[in-house]
Design a protein around this motif. Structure first.
Motif, mmCIF file in Angstrom:
data_model
loop_
_atom_site.group_PDB
_atom_site.id
_atom_site.type_symbol
_atom_site.label_atom_id
_atom_site.label_comp_id
_atom_site.label_asym_id
_atom_site.label_seq_id
_atom_site.Cartn_x
_atom_site.Cartn_y
_atom_site.Cartn_z
ATOM 1 N N MET A 79 31.398 24.457 -64.941
ATOM 2 C CA MET A 79 30.480 24.779 -63.853
ATOM 3 C C MET A 79 31.182 25.703 -62.856
ATOM 4 O O MET A 79 32.281 25.386 -62.409
ATOM 5 C CB MET A 79 30.132 23.442 -63.164
ATOM 6 C CG MET A 79 29.323 23.571 -61.913
ATOM 7 S SD MET A 79 27.602 23.591 -62.345
ATOM 8 C CE MET A 79 26.934 24.511 -61.001
ATOM 9 N N VAL A 80 30.562 26.828 -62.510
ATOM 10 C CA VAL A 80 31.132 27.701 -61.490
ATOM 11 C C VAL A 80 30.244 27.622 -60.256
ATOM 12 O O VAL A 80 29.018 27.768 -60.346
ATOM 13 C CB VAL A 80 31.222 29.166 -61.982
ATOM 14 C CG1 VAL A 80 31.707 30.066 -60.855
ATOM 15 C CG2 VAL A 80 32.168 29.277 -63.163
ATOM 16 N N ILE A 81 30.868 27.387 -59.110
ATOM 17 C CA ILE A 81 30.137 27.312 -57.848
ATOM 18 C C ILE A 81 30.563 28.497 -56.992
ATOM 19 O O ILE A 81 31.768 28.705 -56.765
ATOM 20 C CB ILE A 81 30.452 25.985 -57.110
ATOM 21 C CG1 ILE A 81 30.025 24.790 -57.973
ATOM 22 C CG2 ILE A 81 29.772 25.947 -55.744
ATOM 23 C CD1 ILE A 81 30.474 23.444 -57.427
ATOM 24 N N LEU A 82 29.583 29.268 -56.525
ATOM 25 C CA LEU A 82 29.897 30.407 -55.668
ATOM 26 C C LEU A 82 29.784 29.951 -54.225
ATOM 27 O O LEU A 82 28.719 29.525 -53.796
ATOM 28 C CB LEU A 82 28.911 31.558 -55.906
ATOM 29 C CG LEU A 82 28.492 31.873 -57.349
ATOM 30 C CD1 LEU A 82 27.625 33.118 -57.366
ATOM 31 C CD2 LEU A 82 29.698 32.051 -58.238
ATOM 32 N N GLY A 83 30.881 30.054 -53.463
ATOM 33 C CA GLY A 83 30.802 29.799 -52.031
ATOM 34 C C GLY A 83 31.288 28.425 -51.626
ATOM 35 O O GLY A 83 30.884 27.413 -52.195
ATOM 36 N N ALA A 84 32.184 28.410 -50.626
ATOM 37 C CA ALA A 84 32.716 27.146 -50.105
ATOM 38 C C ALA A 84 32.149 26.880 -48.717
ATOM 39 O O ALA A 84 32.868 26.716 -47.743
ATOM 40 C CB ALA A 84 34.243 27.177 -50.077
ATOM 41 N N GLY A 85 30.820 26.853 -48.632
ATOM 42 C CA GLY A 85 30.138 26.384 -47.424
ATOM 43 C C GLY A 85 29.696 24.948 -47.668
ATOM 44 O O GLY A 85 30.088 24.338 -48.676
ATOM 45 N N PRO A 86 28.872 24.396 -46.773
ATOM 46 C CA PRO A 86 28.414 23.013 -46.975
ATOM 47 C C PRO A 86 27.758 22.797 -48.342
ATOM 48 O O PRO A 86 28.032 21.790 -49.001
ATOM 49 C CB PRO A 86 27.407 22.813 -45.837
ATOM 50 C CG PRO A 86 27.847 23.774 -44.770
ATOM 51 C CD PRO A 86 28.412 24.961 -45.497
ATOM 52 N N ALA A 87 26.922 23.753 -48.799
ATOM 53 C CA ALA A 87 26.216 23.549 -50.074
ATOM 54 C C ALA A 87 27.208 23.480 -51.238
ATOM 55 O O ALA A 87 27.210 22.512 -52.018
ATOM 56 C CB ALA A 87 25.197 24.665 -50.300
#
Ligand code: RFL
Length: 387
Positions: free
Chosen positions: A1-9
């Motif tokens: 799984m790749v997650i773009l972005g290290a914000g709350p979401a």
């Protein structure tokens, strides 16, 4: 799984997945210090707190967050307060700065052994309809790179790469409200024990506690105003004037630590799934900060997406993923509707022509209903703290 972005979401999603043993990597364009100091939201709904508690992500906010349950409206007719935790759902907000929450989430993710690549800019997501979509990046050392995964979560915010990688046919609902705020972070303790909303003839002003030493203020200004156009003295004088400091007490002044221009706009994409690419948080929908919903929606969506992914990857049940977009959009549109109601309540046309007078009289009637009618207050409280 790749997650773009290290914000709350992205970080809530990553933490939940990692906790269930699902391998994931978070790719973040900014450096760690930047994401951990970027001041934005602060008001967390009770539902958001419950989600974070459920997944062991709430220690910091339970320790250091402050409970908030009152808001105050100020106009030339006077002021009134609503104790919203005694109305509607009977729930308060927890005030905890977003950068503190992000710091907790980063720390927890890394402590769980998660891979978090700071300084890695995602350029595009390719082949979202295929078996293994590809994420093209510029690595921290400037070289091109790519990641492949079964699923990709676009949690990279309003200006991220996920939004630009969507296939034709994606519907974009967009509304520019033509209203601009100066968003200010002041090195000053809160001036009142409530969220303050001033609907003044010169424009809106808002007061929101962040910590015992830091307060967020908003000042409506003419569209196109640069962030540094106003001197600190002018900012404080204007806040005093609009908040009625002569009648209700002067504001605690302090250095302006940060200022930004906030153009109020709404932007919702539909659907929020394209093959193996899912959108969450600001990447899915942008909402103006007038009703403090953005970070709360981001957490809610992250949990829904995590549950859908866990079901699919552990049992093969695709119901959660199939229904993800429709479920999120129901929450998003209800939040948008309330946010627009708040915007119409707090802003009106200037001038004395018939149209301006008409709109401003409607706003006054709306505020009178809110001040005097219990059912209206319950409705407000339910939407104000709900997601
Ligand atoms: P974020 O927090 O923007 O995180 C996205 C992350 O993605 C990174 N990124 C990329 N990474 C790799 N490659 C790329 N190409 C990338 N492009 C972007 C970014 O660096 C970033 O780290 O999105 P997320 O996770 O969806 O969270 C949304 C919230 O941040 C946002 O909705 C709230 O801050 C909105 N908001 C408020 N929400 C509330 O619920 N309550 C509030 O009181 C509240 N106040 C506010 C706010 C937003 C504000 N701004 C930004 C206008 C006050 C302000 C001033």
């Amino acid at each position: 799984m790749v997650i773009l972005g290290a914000g709350p979401a992205g970080l809530v999603l990553g933490n939940i997945l990692l906790d269930r043993g699902i391998d994931c990597v978070v790719l973040e364009r900014a450096e760690r210090a930047h994401v951990q100091t970027r001041a934005r939201a602060g008001f967390l709904a009770a539902h958001t707190v419950r989600v974070l508690e459920r997944h062991g992500l709430a220690d910091g906010l339970l320790r250091n967050g402050q409970t908030h349950h009152t808001c105050e409206f100020r106009t030339k007719d006077g002021r009134f307060r609503l104790d919203y935790s005694g109305l509607g759902l009977g729930e308060p907000h927890t005030v905890y700065p977003q950068q503190a929450l992000v710091t907790d989430l980063v720390t927890r993710f890394l402590a769980r052994g998660g891979q978090l690549r700071f300084g890695t800019e995602v350029l595009a997501v390719h082949d979202a309809d295929g078996e293994r979509p590809e994420v093209a990046v510029r690595e921290a050392d400037g070289r091109p790179g790519r990641w492949r995964a079964r699923y990709v979560a676009g949690c990279d915010g309003r200006h991220g790469a996920a939004r630009h990688s969507l296939p034709p046919g994606t519907t974009r609902h967009h509304r520019d409200l033509g209203i601009t705020w100066l968003g200010l972070l002041a090195d000053a303790p809160p001036s009142m024990d409530a969220v303050g909303y001033a609907a003044h003839d010169r424009g809106f002003a808002g007061h929101m506690a962040r910590t015992s030493d830091i307060t967020r203020y908003y000042l409506q200004c003419a569209p196109g105003t640069p962030a540094d156009a106003w001197s600190e003295e002018r900012i404080w004088d204007e806040l005093d004037l609009r908040m009625g400091a002569d009648k209700y007490g002067a504001l605690h002044r302090g250095r302006i630590l940060q200022r930004s221009v906030v153009e109020l706009a709404s932007d919702v994409l539909e659907p929020l799934r394209h093959g193996a690419l899912f959108l969450a948080g600001d990447a899915a929908a942008l909402i103006s900060p007038s009703a403090a919903k953005g970070a709360n929606l981001a957490v809610l969506e992250a949990e829904l997406l995590a549950h859908g992914l866990i079901d699919e990857l552990t049992t093969g049940n695709t119901d959660g993923l199939d229904g993800y977009s429709a479920r999120c959009l129901t929450h998003i549109w209800r939040a948008q509707e309330f946010s627009h109601w708040m915007i119409r309540l707090l802003h009106g046309p200037s001038g004395t022509d018939g149209d301006a007078l008409f709109h401003n009289s409607l706003r006054r009637a709306r505020l009178t209903s809110l001040r005097t009618t219990r059912s209206q207050q319950d409705w407000f409280a339910e939407h104000y703290v709900g997601v």
